[in-house]
Scaffold this active site. Structure first.
Site, PDB file in Angstrom:
ATOM      1  N   ARG A  96      -6.075 -48.017 -51.523  1.00  0.00           N
ATOM      2  CA  ARG A  96      -5.617 -47.130 -50.451  1.00  0.00           C
ATOM      3  C   ARG A  96      -6.623 -47.111 -49.297  1.00  0.00           C
ATOM      4  O   ARG A  96      -6.253 -47.028 -48.150  1.00  0.00           O
ATOM      5  CB  ARG A  96      -5.461 -45.715 -51.023  1.00  0.00           C
ATOM      6  CG  ARG A  96      -4.613 -44.786 -50.189  1.00  0.00           C
ATOM      7  CD  ARG A  96      -4.540 -43.372 -50.790  1.00  0.00           C
ATOM      8  NE  ARG A  96      -4.629 -43.281 -52.213  1.00  0.00           N
ATOM      9  CZ  ARG A  96      -3.593 -43.116 -53.046  1.00  0.00           C
ATOM     10  NH1 ARG A  96      -2.376 -43.027 -52.562  1.00  0.00           N
ATOM     11  NH2 ARG A  96      -3.787 -43.031 -54.350  1.00  0.00           N
ATOM     12  N   TYR A  97      -7.900 -47.140 -49.625  1.00  0.00           N
ATOM     13  CA  TYR A  97      -8.972 -47.121 -48.615  1.00  0.00           C
ATOM     14  C   TYR A  97      -9.678 -48.475 -48.671  1.00  0.00           C
ATOM     15  O   TYR A  97      -9.772 -49.080 -49.744  1.00  0.00           O
ATOM     16  CB  TYR A  97      -9.992 -46.028 -48.941  1.00  0.00           C
ATOM     17  CG  TYR A  97      -9.415 -44.654 -49.109  1.00  0.00           C
ATOM     18  CD1 TYR A  97      -9.135 -43.854 -48.016  1.00  0.00           C
ATOM     19  CD2 TYR A  97      -9.165 -44.146 -50.386  1.00  0.00           C
ATOM     20  CE1 TYR A  97      -8.610 -42.574 -48.180  1.00  0.00           C
ATOM     21  CE2 TYR A  97      -8.642 -42.876 -50.563  1.00  0.00           C
ATOM     22  CZ  TYR A  97      -8.372 -42.094 -49.462  1.00  0.00           C
ATOM     23  OH  TYR A  97      -7.856 -40.833 -49.630  1.00  0.00           O
ATOM     24  N   ARG A 100     -12.724 -49.167 -51.503  1.00  0.00           N
ATOM     25  CA  ARG A 100     -12.638 -48.778 -52.918  1.00  0.00           C
ATOM     26  C   ARG A 100     -11.237 -48.956 -53.478  1.00  0.00           C
ATOM     27  O   ARG A 100     -10.259 -48.887 -52.726  1.00  0.00           O
ATOM     28  CB  ARG A 100     -13.098 -47.342 -53.127  1.00  0.00           C
ATOM     29  CG  ARG A 100     -12.394 -46.318 -52.253  1.00  0.00           C
ATOM     30  CD  ARG A 100     -13.331 -45.114 -52.071  1.00  0.00           C
ATOM     31  NE  ARG A 100     -12.763 -44.025 -51.304  1.00  0.00           N
ATOM     32  CZ  ARG A 100     -12.830 -43.939 -49.978  1.00  0.00           C
ATOM     33  NH1 ARG A 100     -13.379 -44.913 -49.258  1.00  0.00           N
ATOM     34  NH2 ARG A 100     -12.327 -42.907 -49.348  1.00  0.00           N
ATOM     35  N   CYS A 109      -4.346 -40.163 -72.559  1.00  0.00           N
ATOM     36  CA  CYS A 109      -5.412 -39.175 -72.338  1.00  0.00           C
ATOM     37  C   CYS A 109      -5.652 -38.439 -73.655  1.00  0.00           C
ATOM     38  O   CYS A 109      -4.784 -38.428 -74.534  1.00  0.00           O
ATOM     39  CB  CYS A 109      -4.990 -38.150 -71.291  1.00  0.00           C
ATOM     40  SG  CYS A 109      -4.528 -38.892 -69.718  1.00  0.00           S
ATOM     41  N   CYS A 113      -2.401 -32.598 -69.302  1.00  0.00           N
ATOM     42  CA  CYS A 113      -2.450 -31.389 -68.477  1.00  0.00           C
ATOM     43  C   CYS A 113      -1.051 -31.129 -67.940  1.00  0.00           C
ATOM     44  O   CYS A 113      -0.376 -32.059 -67.484  1.00  0.00           O
ATOM     45  CB  CYS A 113      -3.441 -31.607 -67.345  1.00  0.00           C
ATOM     46  SG  CYS A 113      -5.008 -32.283 -67.937  1.00  0.00           S
ATOM     47  N   CYS A 116      -0.326 -32.448 -64.338  1.00  0.00           N
ATOM     48  CA  CYS A 116      -0.823 -33.797 -64.024  1.00  0.00           C
ATOM     49  C   CYS A 116       0.001 -34.471 -62.931  1.00  0.00           C
ATOM     50  O   CYS A 116       1.217 -34.511 -62.997  1.00  0.00           O
ATOM     51  CB  CYS A 116      -0.800 -34.654 -65.278  1.00  0.00           C
ATOM     52  SG  CYS A 116      -1.308 -36.349 -64.951  1.00  0.00           S
ATOM     53  N   ARG A 118       0.064 -37.585 -62.435  1.00  0.00           N
ATOM     54  CA  ARG A 118       0.601 -38.854 -62.949  1.00  0.00           C
ATOM     55  C   ARG A 118       1.400 -38.611 -64.224  1.00  0.00           C
ATOM     56  O   ARG A 118       1.468 -39.472 -65.097  1.00  0.00           O
ATOM     57  CB  ARG A 118      -0.538 -39.843 -63.218  1.00  0.00           C
ATOM     58  CG  ARG A 118      -1.288 -40.250 -61.982  1.00  0.00           C
ATOM     59  CD  ARG A 118      -2.010 -41.592 -62.130  1.00  0.00           C
ATOM     60  NE  ARG A 118      -2.689 -41.885 -60.883  1.00  0.00           N
ATOM     61  CZ  ARG A 118      -4.019 -41.868 -60.717  1.00  0.00           C
ATOM     62  NH1 ARG A 118      -4.807 -41.620 -61.734  1.00  0.00           N
ATOM     63  NH2 ARG A 118      -4.546 -42.134 -59.541  1.00  0.00           N
ATOM     64  N   ASP A 279      -0.855 -31.120 -56.590  1.00  0.00           N
ATOM     65  CA  ASP A 279       0.080 -32.118 -56.049  1.00  0.00           C
ATOM     66  C   ASP A 279       1.518 -31.749 -56.399  1.00  0.00           C
ATOM     67  O   ASP A 279       1.773 -30.966 -57.321  1.00  0.00           O
ATOM     68  CB  ASP A 279      -0.258 -33.498 -56.617  1.00  0.00           C
ATOM     69  CG  ASP A 279      -1.605 -33.992 -56.106  1.00  0.00           C
ATOM     70  OD1 ASP A 279      -1.818 -33.918 -54.883  1.00  0.00           O
ATOM     71  OD2 ASP A 279      -2.445 -34.414 -56.926  1.00  0.00           O
ATOM     72  N   ASP A 316      -4.087 -34.284 -51.251  1.00  0.00           N
ATOM     73  CA  ASP A 316      -3.578 -35.649 -51.166  1.00  0.00           C
ATOM     74  C   ASP A 316      -2.268 -35.586 -50.401  1.00  0.00           C
ATOM     75  O   ASP A 316      -1.296 -34.978 -50.872  1.00  0.00           O
ATOM     76  CB  ASP A 316      -3.365 -36.228 -52.570  1.00  0.00           C
ATOM     77  CG  ASP A 316      -4.540 -37.069 -52.999  1.00  0.00           C
ATOM     78  OD1 ASP A 316      -4.706 -38.164 -52.441  1.00  0.00           O
ATOM     79  OD2 ASP A 316      -5.298 -36.619 -53.876  1.00  0.00           O
ATOM     80  N   LYS A 323      -6.492 -38.575 -48.902  1.00  0.00           N
ATOM     81  CA  LYS A 323      -6.963 -37.180 -49.005  1.00  0.00           C
ATOM     82  C   LYS A 323      -7.352 -36.654 -47.636  1.00  0.00           C
ATOM     83  O   LYS A 323      -7.948 -37.372 -46.843  1.00  0.00           O
ATOM     84  CB  LYS A 323      -8.209 -37.112 -49.880  1.00  0.00           C
ATOM     85  CG  LYS A 323      -7.935 -37.209 -51.344  1.00  0.00           C
ATOM     86  CD  LYS A 323      -9.208 -37.021 -52.128  1.00  0.00           C
ATOM     87  CE  LYS A 323      -8.912 -37.259 -53.603  1.00  0.00           C
ATOM     88  NZ  LYS A 323      -8.358 -38.608 -53.844  1.00  0.00           N
TER      89      LYS A 323
HETATM   90  S1  SF4 Z   1      -4.767 -34.820 -65.173  1.00  0.00           S
HETATM   91 FE1  SF4 Z   1      -3.332 -36.319 -66.025  1.00  0.00          FE
HETATM   92  S2  SF4 Z   1      -4.501 -38.240 -66.148  1.00  0.00           S
HETATM   93 FE2  SF4 Z   1      -5.994 -36.545 -65.939  1.00  0.00          FE
HETATM   94  S3  SF4 Z   1      -6.512 -35.966 -68.075  1.00  0.00           S
HETATM   95 FE3  SF4 Z   1      -4.864 -34.598 -67.399  1.00  0.00          FE
HETATM   96  S4  SF4 Z   1      -2.993 -35.649 -68.146  1.00  0.00           S
HETATM   97 FE4  SF4 Z   1      -4.625 -37.193 -68.148  1.00  0.00          FE
END
Ligand code: SF4
Length: 365
Positions: A96-97, A100, A109, A113, A116, A118, A279, A316, A323
């Site tokens: 994206r940049y 990096r 994971c 979360c 999340c 993603r 997000d 974001d 960002k």
């Molecule tokens: S935010 Fe998403 S990618 Fe990061 S640890 Fe939690 S579930 Fe996994």
């Protein structure tokens, strides 16, 4: 460990297991099964032990236990809220940049979360790790782009790899001349601190590149003694650490909770880096705050703790535009008008202090 939930021997992945361990109500099982069918669930024994199941508003529970509200989709929410796909030239890479890239090695994971960004890309059922040929393709892309100074290992959580595999990958990346920094984003030190074994810490250090580790944690209670020891192991080994947190309603969206979290990071020798505005991930509106509230919290944080404890509050931009810092602005400018010369003479600045009082800054020559 809370008195009302039994510490599990292994990671809980099914709503029925959450019920069995006192972390969810049997009456909610049917709806939680629906949530779990769409978004992965995992609660490690360390995180389960942190949850106070007597508290209906427990900030740890809100982050990890599924809820019926996740089935509600709000306008603007989408599966790729920060536009990773738009900037993915080859599988596993987000560029994206200019200087990096993100290198997404794994799609699993230790914990999942509930907010999340993603969430549609991580969890069981997604490819667990880049297949050998796609991994090679991603590495070739980095080799071919001499402007890439920093490689950010993310996912999923890169510390879900074995120390042996992680060491191989780190060595291959560090062998690329222009790659000087390898940054690893992880939640493992709080979710499963035992994974930070001496072998894992040794795998993080490589000749030829500097490793940084970014720890994701959102509440001071996540920094348990075991988590602090895991972080100390990395910092003592010479690995600098930064933090990243998400501003979450009912978790850390008050000045006291945010202050305690930032102080805990600094005590662990982790420099607060990012406080992300939530997000637009699907089914996460109940965990988002408003932008105005986030700015007000940052203002209050500035008045309570030193610069060491100040993260950048960032958003974001949806669609993959990167960002943007969105913290409050303390400086305003106005031009003075000279009637004799019929022109604007000078710029005067007004600057707000941490109490909100406004002061004039002398005009610049
Ligand atoms: S935010 Fe998403 S990618 Fe990061 S640890 Fe939690 S579930 Fe996994």
């Amino acid at each position: 460990m809370n008195k009302s939930n039994r510490k599990p021997a292994s990671t809980l992945r099914e709503p029925a297991e959450l019920v069995a361990h006192g972390l969810a109500r049997a009456a909610d099982l049917a709806v939680l099964d629906k949530v779990a069918a769409r978004y992965a669930v995992a609660v490690t024994p360390d995180i389960a032990a942190l949850i106070d199941s007597d508290d209906p508003d427990d900030p740890i529970a809100r982050q990890f236990l599924p809820s019926a509200e996740e089935l509600i989709l709000h306008p603007g929410e989408n599966a790729d809220p920060i536009g990773d796909h738009t900037h993915s030239p080859v599988a596993g890479i987000v560029h994206r940049y200019p200087d990096r890239v993100l290198f997404k090695l794994v799609h699993v994971c230790a914990v999942y979360c509930r907010f999340c960004f993603r969430r549609e890309m991580v969890g069981p059922g997604k490819p667990a790790a880049l297949a050998r040929d796609t991994y090679r393709g991603a590495l070739d892309y980095i080799r071919a782009h001499s402007e890439v100074w920093e490689v950010i290992l993310t996912g999923g959580d890169p510390l879900m790899l074995s120390p042996r595999r992680l060491s191989e990958i780190m060595t291959e990346l560090a062998a690329i001349d222009h790659v000087k920094i390898i940054r690893i984003h992880t939640r493992v030190p709080v979710a499963d601190p035992a994974r930070l074994s001496p072998e894992m810490i040794a795998a993080l250090k490589v000749e030829g590149a500097t490793t940084w580790v970014a720890l994701h944690a959102n509440h001071a209670r996540e920094l348990t003694d075991k988590a602090r020891a895991a972080c100390a192991g990395m910092v003592d080994a010479g690995i600098p650490m930064v933090s990243q947190s998400v501003l979450l309603r009912g978790v850390n969206d008050n000045a006291e909770a945010l202050e305690a979290l930032m102080r805990a990071f600094v005590e662990c020798r982790i420099k607060p880096y990012y406080l992300h505005h939530g997000d637009l991930a699907p089914g996460t509106a109940h965990l988002r705050t408003t932008l105005a509230h986030g700015q007000e919290l940052m203002r209050r944080l500035r008045g309570r703790v030193s610069g060491l404890c100040q993260p950048d509050y960032v958003l974001d931009i949806p669609g993959g535009h990167g960002k943007a810092p969105i913290g409050p602005n303390y400086l305003s400018a106005e031009n003075s008008f000279s009637p004799e010369r019929e022109q604007h003479d000078e710029t005067r600045y007004r600057i707000a202090d941490y109490c909100g009082d406004v002061h004039l800054y002398p005009p610049e020559p």
